[in-house]
Design a protein around this motif. Structure first.
Motif, PDB file in Angstrom:
ATOM      1  N   ASP A   7       0.850  -1.189   0.000  1.00  0.00           N
ATOM      2  CA  ASP A   7       0.000   0.000   0.000  1.00  0.00           C
ATOM      3  C   ASP A   7       0.888   1.241   0.000  1.00  0.00           C
ATOM      4  N   LEU A   8       0.479   2.266  -0.733  1.00  0.00           N
ATOM      5  CA  LEU A   8       1.259   3.515  -0.749  1.00  0.00           C
ATOM      6  C   LEU A   8       1.353   4.129   0.638  1.00  0.00           C
ATOM      7  N   SER A   9       0.353   3.925   1.476  1.00  0.00           N
ATOM      8  CA  SER A   9       0.386   4.504   2.824  1.00  0.00           C
ATOM      9  C   SER A   9       1.516   3.926   3.663  1.00  0.00           C
ATOM     10  N   LYS A  10       2.022   2.746   3.300  1.00  0.00           N
ATOM     11  CA  LYS A  10       3.113   2.095   4.041  1.00  0.00           C
ATOM     12  C   LYS A  10       4.497   2.475   3.520  1.00  0.00           C
ATOM     13  N   ILE A  11       4.568   3.145   2.376  1.00  0.00           N
ATOM     14  CA  ILE A  11       5.857   3.488   1.759  1.00  0.00           C
ATOM     15  C   ILE A  11       6.645   4.424   2.677  1.00  0.00           C
ATOM     16  N   GLY A  82      13.473   3.977  -5.736  1.00  0.00           N
ATOM     17  CA  GLY A  82      13.979   4.590  -4.520  1.00  0.00           C
ATOM     18  C   GLY A  82      12.884   5.359  -3.800  1.00  0.00           C
ATOM     19  N   VAL A  83      13.039   5.489  -2.503  1.00  0.00           N
ATOM     20  CA  VAL A  83      12.100   6.252  -1.680  1.00  0.00           C
ATOM     21  C   VAL A  83      12.913   7.228  -0.842  1.00  0.00           C
ATOM     22  N   CYS A  84      12.481   8.482  -0.806  1.00  0.00           N
ATOM     23  CA  CYS A  84      13.131   9.461   0.063  1.00  0.00           C
ATOM     24  C   CYS A  84      12.066  10.381   0.641  1.00  0.00           C
ATOM     25  N   GLU A  85      12.454  11.146   1.627  1.00  0.00           N
ATOM     26  CA  GLU A  85      11.507  12.063   2.258  1.00  0.00           C
ATOM     27  C   GLU A  85      11.045  13.092   1.247  1.00  0.00           C
ATOM     28  N   ASN A  86       9.794  13.452   1.337  1.00  0.00           N
ATOM     29  CA  ASN A  86       9.193  14.458   0.465  1.00  0.00           C
ATOM     30  C   ASN A  86       9.512  15.822   1.063  1.00  0.00           C
ATOM     31  N   GLY A  87      10.587  16.419   0.620  1.00  0.00           N
ATOM     32  CA  GLY A  87      11.036  17.672   1.200  1.00  0.00           C
ATOM     33  C   GLY A  87      10.751  18.859   0.311  1.00  0.00           C
ATOM     34  N   GLY A  88      11.292  19.968   0.678  1.00  0.00           N
ATOM     35  CA  GLY A  88      11.106  21.179  -0.114  1.00  0.00           C
ATOM     36  C   GLY A  88       9.950  22.011   0.399  1.00  0.00           C
TER      37      GLY A  88
END
Length: 141
Positions: A7-11, A82-88
């Motif tokens: 699930d995307l909520s678990k990413i 890859g997964v990283c924090e959604n920053g900016g």
């Protein structure tokens, strides 16, 4: 046999192997600001069958590999990204993480899967007028 997907909520950034089935809600090329005719990146908003949305990006050097494989409105199985924090300062979705395609990422069109959830998150008019909207991510008006 049922397809085992996340699930995307678990990413999050806790593991390196994710496998998702998502609908491409929005797809756009960002222009190069250096004057190059090649795009800077390919950007997407993805949604899973639970209605969870996440931002995804394909950097300039990989646009050629994925551009003709992905179409807005279609459903895909996407793996090895890859997964990283959604920053900016400005976010495309409210998800805390974002997906980054890599050279070994896999995109497979799902012909028998449909994701029909509502891609919109509406606010009441009174909330728009009387409450301060959360402008940390894009909202539709």
């Amino acid at each position: 046999m049922a397809l085992k997907v996340d699930d995307l909520s678990k990413i999050d950034a806790s593991k390196e192997t994710w496998d998702v089935v998502v609908k491409v809600l929005r797809l756009w090329l960002t222009p190069s600001y250096s004057g190059s005719k090649l795009p800077s990146s390919l950007e997407m908003v993805l949604m899973d069958s639970n209605g969870c949305k996440i931002y995804a990006s394909i950097r300039r050097t990989l646009v050629y590999r994925f551009q003709n494989q992905i179409t807005e409105g279609r459903v895909y199985q996407i793996s090895f990204f890859g997964v990283c924090e959604n920053g900016g300062e400005f976010w495309t979705t409210s998800h805390s993480y974002k997906i980054n395609f890599q050279m070994h990422s896999s995109v497979r069109l799902m012909s028998s899967t449909s994701i029909t959830g509502n891609p919109f998150s509406f606010m009441s008019l009174s909330d728009v007028v009387f409450k301060e909207p959360d402008t940390s991510f894009l909202i539709g008006i």
